[in-house]
Scaffold this motif. Structure first.
Motif, PDB file in Angstrom:
ATOM      1  N   VAL A 126       0.847  -1.199   0.000  1.00  0.00           N
ATOM      2  CA  VAL A 126       0.000   0.000   0.000  1.00  0.00           C
ATOM      3  C   VAL A 126       0.884   1.251   0.000  1.00  0.00           C
ATOM      4  N   LEU A 127       1.894   1.277   0.863  1.00  0.00           N
ATOM      5  CA  LEU A 127       2.773   2.445   0.924  1.00  0.00           C
ATOM      6  C   LEU A 127       3.597   2.599  -0.351  1.00  0.00           C
ATOM      7  N   ALA A 128       4.072   1.512  -0.903  1.00  0.00           N
ATOM      8  CA  ALA A 128       4.830   1.588  -2.157  1.00  0.00           C
ATOM      9  C   ALA A 128       3.936   2.106  -3.284  1.00  0.00           C
ATOM     10  N   ASP A 129       2.682   1.624  -3.331  1.00  0.00           N
ATOM     11  CA  ASP A 129       1.743   2.103  -4.348  1.00  0.00           C
ATOM     12  C   ASP A 129       1.434   3.583  -4.159  1.00  0.00           C
ATOM     13  N   ALA A 130       1.309   4.013  -2.902  1.00  0.00           N
ATOM     14  CA  ALA A 130       1.042   5.428  -2.622  1.00  0.00           C
ATOM     15  C   ALA A 130       2.214   6.293  -3.074  1.00  0.00           C
ATOM     16  N   ALA A 131       3.430   5.849  -2.798  1.00  0.00           N
ATOM     17  CA  ALA A 131       4.613   6.610  -3.215  1.00  0.00           C
ATOM     18  C   ALA A 131       4.673   6.699  -4.739  1.00  0.00           C
ATOM     19  N   LYS A 132       4.369   5.611  -5.409  1.00  0.00           N
ATOM     20  CA  LYS A 132       4.372   5.622  -6.876  1.00  0.00           C
ATOM     21  C   LYS A 132       3.273   6.536  -7.404  1.00  0.00           C
ATOM     22  N   ALA A 133       2.110   6.516  -6.771  1.00  0.00           N
ATOM     23  CA  ALA A 133       1.006   7.376  -7.215  1.00  0.00           C
ATOM     24  C   ALA A 133       1.376   8.850  -7.100  1.00  0.00           C
ATOM     25  N   VAL A 134       2.064   9.212  -6.005  1.00  0.00           N
ATOM     26  CA  VAL A 134       2.494  10.610  -5.847  1.00  0.00           C
ATOM     27  C   VAL A 134       3.473  10.976  -6.949  1.00  0.00           C
TER      28      VAL A 134
END
Length: 169
Positions: A126-134
Motif C-alpha cells: 500500500v505504501l509503495a503504491d502510494a509513493a508511486k502514485a504521488v
C-alpha cells in the motif's frame, strides 16, 4: 539529420515528442486547432492526423528504401520520419529523473522503517503504491505543463508566420 547521426546522438529510450501525421506548425494542424477552439466541427480523421505522442524511442533509427530516416516510438506501430520527431526538452527528462529518484528514496525510507518496525506485507505494498502514485501525479502535472508550453510555442509560431505573411503582402 540522417539515421546514423541520430543513433550517435540519441540512444533507444530517448524521450521524444512524435507527430505521426503532421507537425503542429503545418497549416492543416493549425486549421484543426482553430476550428476546435472556435467550437466548429472537426473531422475525427483530421484530429488523428494532427495527434502528438509524448513517448520514448523503442528502436534505433533506420533509413527506408527511398532514403527517409525513421525511428519507432512506444505507442505507435511503424516508423515515424525524423522530421516529425522532437527530442523532449531537457526539463522533462530532468523531471523524470528527479521523480524516479524521489520514488526510490521513498522505497528506501520505507525499507529502513520496516527494518525498525516490521509491519504486514500488505501495508508495504500500500505504501509503495502510494509513493508511486504521488510520483506519477507529479510527472503528469509536469508533462501537462510541458504540453501547455509546446502549445503556446506552436500558437506563437503560427502567429509569427501569419504576421510575416501580412508584412510581406
Amino acid at each position: 539529420m540522417n539515421a546514423e547521426q541520430w543513433n550517435k546522438r540519441y540512444p533507444v529510450g530517448t524521450p521524444v515528442i512524435a507527430y505521426p501525421g503532421v507537425r503542429p506548425e503545418d497549416p492543416l494542424a493549425v486549421a484543426v486547432r482553430q476550428r476546435q477552439e472556435s467550437g466548429g466541427y472537426v473531422d475525427p480523421g483530421s484530429v488523428d492526423l494532427c495527434r502528438r505522442l509524448v513517448t520514448v524511442t523503442r528502436t534505433p533509427a533506420w533509413t527506408l528504401g527511398h532514403g527517409e530516416p525513421v525511428v519507432s516510438v512506444e505507442g505507435y506501430a511503424g516508423g515515424i520520419c525524423l522530421t516529425h520527431i522532437d527530442v523532449a526538452d531537457d526539463r522533462l527528462a530532468q523531471d523524470h529523473k528527479r521523480l524516479a529518484a524521489y520514488y526510490e528514496a521513498l522505497l528506501d525510507a520505507w525499507q529502513a522503517y520496516q527494518e525498525q518496525q516490521p509491519v504486514g506485507p500488505d501495508l508495504e505494498h500500500v505504501l509503495a503504491d502510494a509513493a508511486k502514485a504521488v510520483a506519477d501525479k507529479e510527472q503528469r502535472e509536469l508533462r501537462a505543463e510541458c504540453d501547455d508550453l509546446v502549445c503556446t510555442v506552436v500558437r506563437l509560431t503560427a502567429e509569427n508566420a501569419r504576421l510575416r505573411a501580412a508584412l510581406a503582402a
